[in-house]
Design an enzyme around this catalytic site. Structure first.
Site, PDB file in Angstrom:
ATOM      1  N   THR A  40       0.840  -1.215   0.044  1.00  0.00           N
ATOM      2  CA  THR A  40      -0.067  -0.209   0.086  1.00  0.00           C
ATOM      3  C   THR A  40       0.878   1.209   0.015  1.00  0.00           C
ATOM      4  O   THR A  40       0.770   2.248  -0.715  1.00  0.00           O
ATOM      5  CB  THR A  40      -0.875  -0.103   1.266  1.00  0.00           C
ATOM      6  OG1 THR A  40      -1.639  -1.187   1.371  1.00  0.00           O
ATOM      7  CG2 THR A  40      -1.677   1.112   1.238  1.00  0.00           C
ATOM      8  N   HIS A  43       2.226   1.823  -3.537  1.00  0.00           N
ATOM      9  CA  HIS A  43       1.096   2.400  -4.207  1.00  0.00           C
ATOM     10  C   HIS A  43       1.123   4.133  -4.002  1.00  0.00           C
ATOM     11  O   HIS A  43       1.149   4.859  -4.750  1.00  0.00           O
ATOM     12  CB  HIS A  43      -0.327   2.135  -3.878  1.00  0.00           C
ATOM     13  CG  HIS A  43      -0.691   0.691  -4.585  1.00  0.00           C
ATOM     14  ND1 HIS A  43      -0.493   0.262  -5.898  1.00  0.00           N
ATOM     15  CD2 HIS A  43      -0.742  -0.589  -3.947  1.00  0.00           C
ATOM     16  CE1 HIS A  43      -0.758  -0.969  -6.114  1.00  0.00           C
ATOM     17  NE2 HIS A  43      -0.925  -1.675  -4.771  1.00  0.00           N
ATOM     18  N   CYS A 107     -16.781  -4.142   9.477  1.00  0.00           N
ATOM     19  CA  CYS A 107     -17.272  -2.682   9.707  1.00  0.00           C
ATOM     20  C   CYS A 107     -17.016  -1.683   8.539  1.00  0.00           C
ATOM     21  O   CYS A 107     -15.856  -1.656   7.951  1.00  0.00           O
ATOM     22  CB  CYS A 107     -16.384  -1.852  10.837  1.00  0.00           C
ATOM     23  SG  CYS A 107     -17.115   0.085  10.665  1.00  0.00           S
ATOM     24  N   ILE A 175       3.498 -11.842   2.023  1.00  0.00           N
ATOM     25  CA  ILE A 175       2.413 -12.576   2.757  1.00  0.00           C
ATOM     26  C   ILE A 175       2.220 -13.912   2.212  1.00  0.00           C
ATOM     27  O   ILE A 175       2.222 -15.006   2.996  1.00  0.00           O
ATOM     28  CB  ILE A 175       1.041 -11.676   2.387  1.00  0.00           C
ATOM     29  CG1 ILE A 175       1.285 -10.392   2.914  1.00  0.00           C
ATOM     30  CG2 ILE A 175      -0.206 -12.596   3.083  1.00  0.00           C
ATOM     31  CD1 ILE A 175       0.011  -9.412   2.814  1.00  0.00           C
ATOM     32  N   ARG A 200      12.084 -14.063  -5.855  1.00  0.00           N
ATOM     33  CA  ARG A 200      10.960 -14.350  -4.532  1.00  0.00           C
ATOM     34  C   ARG A 200      10.911 -15.947  -4.582  1.00  0.00           C
ATOM     35  O   ARG A 200      10.958 -16.666  -3.688  1.00  0.00           O
ATOM     36  CB  ARG A 200       9.800 -14.044  -5.061  1.00  0.00           C
ATOM     37  CG  ARG A 200       9.415 -12.416  -5.032  1.00  0.00           C
ATOM     38  CD  ARG A 200       9.064 -12.002  -3.615  1.00  0.00           C
ATOM     39  NE  ARG A 200       9.163 -10.634  -3.131  1.00  0.00           N
ATOM     40  CZ  ARG A 200       8.193  -9.854  -3.312  1.00  0.00           C
ATOM     41  NH1 ARG A 200       7.069 -10.079  -3.997  1.00  0.00           N
ATOM     42  NH2 ARG A 200       8.420  -8.735  -2.889  1.00  0.00           N
TER      43      ARG A 200
HETATM   44  P1  NAD Z   1       3.489  -8.841  -3.419  1.00  0.00           P
HETATM   45  O1  NAD Z   1       3.027  -8.024  -4.615  1.00  0.00           O
HETATM   46  O2  NAD Z   1       4.961  -8.563  -2.798  1.00  0.00           O
HETATM   47  O3  NAD Z   1       3.520 -10.330  -4.074  1.00  0.00           O
HETATM   48  C1  NAD Z   1       2.774 -10.753  -4.999  1.00  0.00           C
HETATM   49  C2  NAD Z   1       3.637 -11.852  -5.597  1.00  0.00           C
HETATM   50  O4  NAD Z   1       2.520 -12.352  -6.721  1.00  0.00           O
HETATM   51  C3  NAD Z   1       4.846 -11.205  -6.367  1.00  0.00           C
HETATM   52  O5  NAD Z   1       6.033 -12.027  -5.899  1.00  0.00           O
HETATM   53  C4  NAD Z   1       4.458 -11.704  -7.742  1.00  0.00           C
HETATM   54  O6  NAD Z   1       5.794 -11.835  -8.384  1.00  0.00           O
HETATM   55  C5  NAD Z   1       3.798 -13.043  -7.632  1.00  0.00           C
HETATM   56  N1  NAD Z   1       2.853 -13.093  -9.076  1.00  0.00           N
HETATM   57  C6  NAD Z   1       2.624 -12.444  -9.894  1.00  0.00           C
HETATM   58  N2  NAD Z   1       1.987 -12.963 -10.973  1.00  0.00           N
HETATM   59  C7  NAD Z   1       1.874 -14.225 -10.601  1.00  0.00           C
HETATM   60  C8  NAD Z   1       1.238 -15.493 -11.237  1.00  0.00           C
HETATM   61  N3  NAD Z   1       0.675 -15.696 -12.159  1.00  0.00           N
HETATM   62  N4  NAD Z   1       1.506 -16.796 -10.310  1.00  0.00           N
HETATM   63  C9  NAD Z   1       2.115 -16.567  -9.123  1.00  0.00           C
HETATM   64  N5  NAD Z   1       2.451 -15.549  -8.610  1.00  0.00           N
HETATM   65  C10 NAD Z   1       2.445 -14.447  -9.164  1.00  0.00           C
HETATM   66  O7  NAD Z   1       2.275  -8.688  -2.326  1.00  0.00           O
HETATM   67  P2  NAD Z   1       2.176  -9.108  -0.678  1.00  0.00           P
HETATM   68  O8  NAD Z   1       2.556  -7.960   0.009  1.00  0.00           O
HETATM   69  O9  NAD Z   1       3.017 -10.327  -0.138  1.00  0.00           O
HETATM   70  O10 NAD Z   1       0.537  -9.027  -0.754  1.00  0.00           O
HETATM   71  C11 NAD Z   1       0.200 -10.163  -1.596  1.00  0.00           C
HETATM   72  C12 NAD Z   1      -1.107  -9.698  -2.100  1.00  0.00           C
HETATM   73  O11 NAD Z   1      -2.220  -9.510  -1.072  1.00  0.00           O
HETATM   74  C13 NAD Z   1      -1.150  -8.401  -2.891  1.00  0.00           C
HETATM   75  O12 NAD Z   1      -2.139  -8.625  -3.834  1.00  0.00           O
HETATM   76  C14 NAD Z   1      -1.801  -7.301  -1.725  1.00  0.00           C
HETATM   77  O13 NAD Z   1      -2.251  -6.220  -2.477  1.00  0.00           O
HETATM   78  C15 NAD Z   1      -2.643  -8.220  -1.275  1.00  0.00           C
HETATM   79  N6  NAD Z   1      -2.954  -7.730   0.066  1.00  0.00           N
HETATM   80  C16 NAD Z   1      -4.524  -7.693   0.571  1.00  0.00           C
HETATM   81  C17 NAD Z   1      -4.985  -7.456   1.797  1.00  0.00           C
HETATM   82  C18 NAD Z   1      -6.201  -7.521   2.112  1.00  0.00           C
HETATM   83  O14 NAD Z   1      -6.651  -7.317   3.026  1.00  0.00           O
HETATM   84  N7  NAD Z   1      -7.124  -8.228   1.171  1.00  0.00           N
HETATM   85  C19 NAD Z   1      -3.947  -7.054   2.427  1.00  0.00           C
HETATM   86  C20 NAD Z   1      -2.604  -6.939   2.194  1.00  0.00           C
HETATM   87  C21 NAD Z   1      -2.257  -7.281   1.135  1.00  0.00           C
HETATM   88 ZN    ZN Z   2     -18.469  -0.122  12.501  1.00  0.00          ZN
END
Ligand code: NAD
Ligand code: ZN
Length: 343
Positions: A40, A43, A107, A175, A200
């Site tokens: 985030t 971004h 929420c 993650i 990675r």
């Molecule tokens: P990150 O962007 O560092 O990791 C994503 C990984 O996915 C990268 O290593 C990338 O090379 C890989 N990737 C891309 N295309 C791929 C494919 N086709 N197959 C397999 N792997 C592929 O992100 P992060 O910090 O580890 O977070 C993981 C995801 O979770 C992100 O999309 C992030 O935006 C999201 N996120 C969601 C929440 C939520 O509350 N839902 C919270 C935090 C992060």
């Molecule tokens: Zn609330």
């Protein structure tokens, strides 16, 4: 105090002098020790379309931290100066149906620190005491500062039963990597992770999954054959945000299997609905952490031996934040930490 601020509607961030924040009667003032950089924040650094429509300029950014309580408001009961704390960055309203039901994670009025109000990339942070979480001494600062993303992995992986299951994780970002450790600890039979970024894929080795798949060169199906997974994965954890990875889960998730979506997919991402319907797949979206259920689970998993330290690959003094963002942008990192202890 020094703070890292989004000053201009363009690439980058600046360090600015700011007044130490005021605290309300139910707030605590935290002197920050370490922070970590989240996707985030990247971004916001890049100032993409989402950031431009979400973040007011001049905001202090950041939501992953650990620090020491310096001062407490007059009505604070659970914290005292000297306590070491991290905190939930999602501020919930306390008045809606979900908050009153004890499901703060749902929420609809959630506001994020470092997004909708000033964040933690600063010498001091003011936080409502209900969002703070005490960190026991045995948890090092570096781990305490990543409770938020580790909590995302815990929330996703522990949304279902993993004992004896074949688990697929798409995306070996920080993650996804931490989810390997969680699935193994939860007793999965196999834990398979996919990515296409060489850094990675290499980092994933440190977590010793059953198999690492480079999707730029090989198929998830090949790995299934090798591991004798005949019916597909019982549980798929989507942690890449990639539409290609999502689309493949219809094929590779077993009949009756579960797909957890944490990665932020484009709104129009598609899956073959015939696979979802005729294989009776369950799909669940995951947002943030179940406050504070996930925080306690995370703490207790660490206290019972969960080790996610290999995910931390870089640390810089806060003045060198640019280096941290550059390395995050390159994709050649796990978690990147900024140190504030010298201030
Ligand atoms: P990150 O962007 O560092 O990791 C994503 C990984 O996915 C990268 O290593 C990338 O090379 C890989 N990737 C891309 N295309 C791929 C494919 N086709 N197959 C397999 N792997 C592929 O992100 P992060 O910090 O580890 O977070 C993981 C995801 O979770 C992100 O999309 C992030 O935006 C999201 N996120 C969601 C929440 C939520 O509350 N839902 C919270 C935090 C992060
Ligand atoms: Zn609330």
């Amino acid at each position: 105090m020094k703070a890292i601020v989004k000053k201009n509607p363009a690439l980058g961030l600046v360090i600015e002098e700011r007044p130490i924040p005021q605290i309300g009667e139910r707030d605590i003032l935290i002197k920050i020790r370490k922070t970590s950089i989240c996707g985030t924040d990247v971004h916001i650094y890049k100032w993409d379309e989402w950031a431009a429509k979400t973040l007011p300029l001049s905001s202090i950014i950041g939501h992953e931290f650990v620090g020491i309580v310096e001062k407490v408001g007059s009505k604070v009961v659970d914290f005292a100066p000297g306590d070491r704390v991290s905190g939930e960055g999602h501020l919930t309203c306390g008045h809606c149906r979900e908050c009153k039901n004890g499901r703060r994670v749902l929420c609809p009025n959630t506001r994020g620190i470092g997004v909708n109000r000033d964040g933690c990339f600063a010498e001091y942070l003011s936080l409502p005491e209900e969002n703070a979480f005490k960190i026991p001494n045995e948890i090092p600062d570096e781990i305490a500062t990543i409770f938020d993303p580790l909590g995302n992995a815990v929330h996703t992986a522990f949304s279902t039963e993993l004992v004896g299951k074949d688990v697929l994780i798409t995306g070996a970002g920080p993650i996804g990597l931490m989810a390997i450790a969680l699935a193994k600890k939860a007793g999965a039979r196999t834990v398979v992770i996919s990515d296409l970024n060489p850094y990675r894929l290499e980092l994933a080795k440190k977590f010793q999954p059953s198999r690492i798949i480079d999707v730029s060169k090989e198929s998830i199906g090949d790995a299934m054959k090798e591991l004798d997974i005949q019916y597909g994965f019982d549980v798929s954890l989507e942690m890449s945000g990639s539409p290609q990875a999502f689309a493949s889960l219809g094929e590779f998730t077993a009949c009756g299997g579960e797909i957890m979506l944490l990665g932020i997919l484009p709104a129009g991402a598609i899956i073959n609905w015939h696979q979802v319907i005729f294989k009776m797949l369950k799909i669940k979206g995951i947002y943030g952490r179940e406050i504070f259920r996930t925080w306690f689970q995370t703490l207790h998993l660490l206290q019972s031996g969960l080790d996610v330290t290999p995910v931390i690959t870089h640390e810089f003094p806060m003045e060198e934040f640019e280096k941290g963002f550059e390395i995050m942008l390159s994709g050649n990192s796990g978690k990147v930490i900024l140190d504030w202890t010298h201030l």
